[in-house]
Design an enzyme around this catalytic site. Structure first.
Site, PDB file in Angstrom:
ATOM      1  N   GLU A   1      43.306  46.513  49.476  1.00 34.25           N
ATOM      2  CA  GLU A   1      43.376  46.681  48.020  1.00 34.25           C
ATOM      3  C   GLU A   1      44.789  46.381  47.509  1.00 34.25           C
ATOM      4  O   GLU A   1      44.970  45.691  46.494  1.00 34.25           O
ATOM      5  CB  GLU A   1      42.980  48.102  47.652  1.00 34.25           C
ATOM      6  CG  GLU A   1      43.139  48.446  46.172  1.00 34.25           C
ATOM      7  CD  GLU A   1      43.268  49.929  45.949  1.00 34.25           C
ATOM      8  OE1 GLU A   1      43.843  50.313  44.904  1.00 34.25           O
ATOM      9  OE2 GLU A   1      42.815  50.714  46.789  1.00 34.25           O
TER      10      GLU A   1
ATOM     11  N   ASP B   1      45.451  43.106  44.968  1.00 34.17           N
ATOM     12  CA  ASP B   1      46.026  43.249  43.630  1.00 34.17           C
ATOM     13  C   ASP B   1      47.086  42.190  43.378  1.00 34.17           C
ATOM     14  O   ASP B   1      47.156  41.595  42.299  1.00 34.17           O
ATOM     15  CB  ASP B   1      46.611  44.656  43.487  1.00 34.17           C
ATOM     16  CG  ASP B   1      47.291  44.870  42.148  1.00 34.17           C
ATOM     17  OD1 ASP B   1      46.608  44.756  41.115  1.00 34.17           O
ATOM     18  OD2 ASP B   1      48.505  45.130  42.133  1.00 34.17           O
TER      19      ASP B   1
ATOM     20  N   ASP C   1      38.832  48.950  42.893  1.00 31.64           N
ATOM     21  CA  ASP C   1      39.616  48.935  44.131  1.00 31.64           C
ATOM     22  C   ASP C   1      38.959  48.062  45.192  1.00 31.64           C
ATOM     23  O   ASP C   1      39.625  47.280  45.881  1.00 31.64           O
ATOM     24  CB  ASP C   1      39.772  50.359  44.677  1.00 31.64           C
ATOM     25  CG  ASP C   1      40.661  51.227  43.822  1.00 31.64           C
ATOM     26  OD1 ASP C   1      41.375  50.693  42.951  1.00 31.64           O
ATOM     27  OD2 ASP C   1      40.656  52.469  44.022  1.00 31.64           O
TER      28      ASP C   1
ATOM     29  N   GLU D   1      39.377  44.303  44.564  1.00 26.71           N
ATOM     30  CA  GLU D   1      40.700  43.837  44.991  1.00 26.71           C
ATOM     31  C   GLU D   1      40.758  43.697  46.511  1.00 26.71           C
ATOM     32  O   GLU D   1      41.361  42.746  47.035  1.00 26.71           O
ATOM     33  CB  GLU D   1      41.776  44.796  44.500  1.00 26.71           C
ATOM     34  CG  GLU D   1      41.963  44.776  42.993  1.00 26.71           C
ATOM     35  CD  GLU D   1      42.915  45.852  42.489  1.00 26.71           C
ATOM     36  OE1 GLU D   1      43.366  45.748  41.334  1.00 26.71           O
ATOM     37  OE2 GLU D   1      43.199  46.807  43.250  1.00 26.71           O
TER      38      GLU D   1
END
Length: 228
Positions: A45, A49, A118, A121
């Site tokens: 995650e 991002d 989450d 990502e």
């Protein structure tokens, strides 16, 4: 690694066939079900991002070559925020293949916005680790679709727009009042009123205070603009 039918179907929806499918399994593993022999998706995650951010920043620059940094920043924020990631996750039914602990499943984890965002990502990072930046970029741009071109309206923060509107007319800024809170602790529903000093208001309901405030502000601004 042999993948289940559900995971194979998800790969097709995602648009990437993994050379190392264990990366995808890790991306779909929530911390509630991790163990010493099963890594969760938190580190992926973190990476995803950053990959998403680079892809979106590049896409925005290419889409509008004359935009200033001040114009690009809110558009970027709208494209990479958790709500948008969760929307994309729902678009490919990511929730159906998440690996969750019993408590998360019972509390509706497959529908939770933060959890879906989450995981989206993490899946992006898994694609990046599996096949490189260009593969991740291709997946992101396909899934985000027309959002890059239509983000200008989404990037306009309703609370800021409402405050600027009333201040331009020399009125005090609006107040945001909690009208009601319903539902269980793990899935609350908030009703918020955006209210002016003269009592003019509009209410909205959402799964978080921030989203309810934004929706109420948008509704109140629309009302005020119709009156002028």
């Amino acid at each position: 690694m042999k993948l289940s039918r559900d995971i194979l179907a998800f790969q097709a929806r995602l648009g990437h066939e993994f050379s190392s499918p264990e990366l995808l399994i890790r991306a779909l593993t929530h911390p509630s079900v991790s163990s010493p022999n099963r890594q969760d998706n938190q580190r992926l995650e973190f990476l995803g991002d950053r990959v998403l951010g680079l892809v979106m920043a590049t896409a925005l620059l290419e889409h509008d070559k004359d935009a200033t940094e001040g114009q690009l920043a809110p558009r970027f924020n709208a494209l990479v925020r958790k709500e948008t990631c969760a929307d994309v996750a729902r678009q490919i039914d990511l929730g159906a293949v998440l690996k969750l602990g019993r408590s998360e499943m019972l509390s509706g984890g497959r529908r939770k916005q933060a959890l879906l965002g989450d995981a989206m990502e993490a899946v992006i990072a898994a694609v990046y680790r599996d096949a490189g930046f260009e593969a991740a970029q291709s997946v992101i741009l396909r899934l985000w679709g027309k959002r890059v071109g239509t983000v200008e309206e989404d990037a306009r923060d309703p609370k800021t727009a409402l405050q600027e509107f009333v201040q331009a007319r020399r009125q005090p800024p609006p107040a945001y009042v909690l009208v009601a809170r319903k539902g269980p602790d793990h899935e609350p529903i908030f009703t918020i009123a955006a209210r002016l000093e003269d009592g003019t208001e509009e209410q909205a309901t959402a799964g978080s205070k921030r989203l309810a405030e934004q929706a109420a502000a948008k509704a109140l601004l629309a009302k005020l603009e119709q009156q002028t």
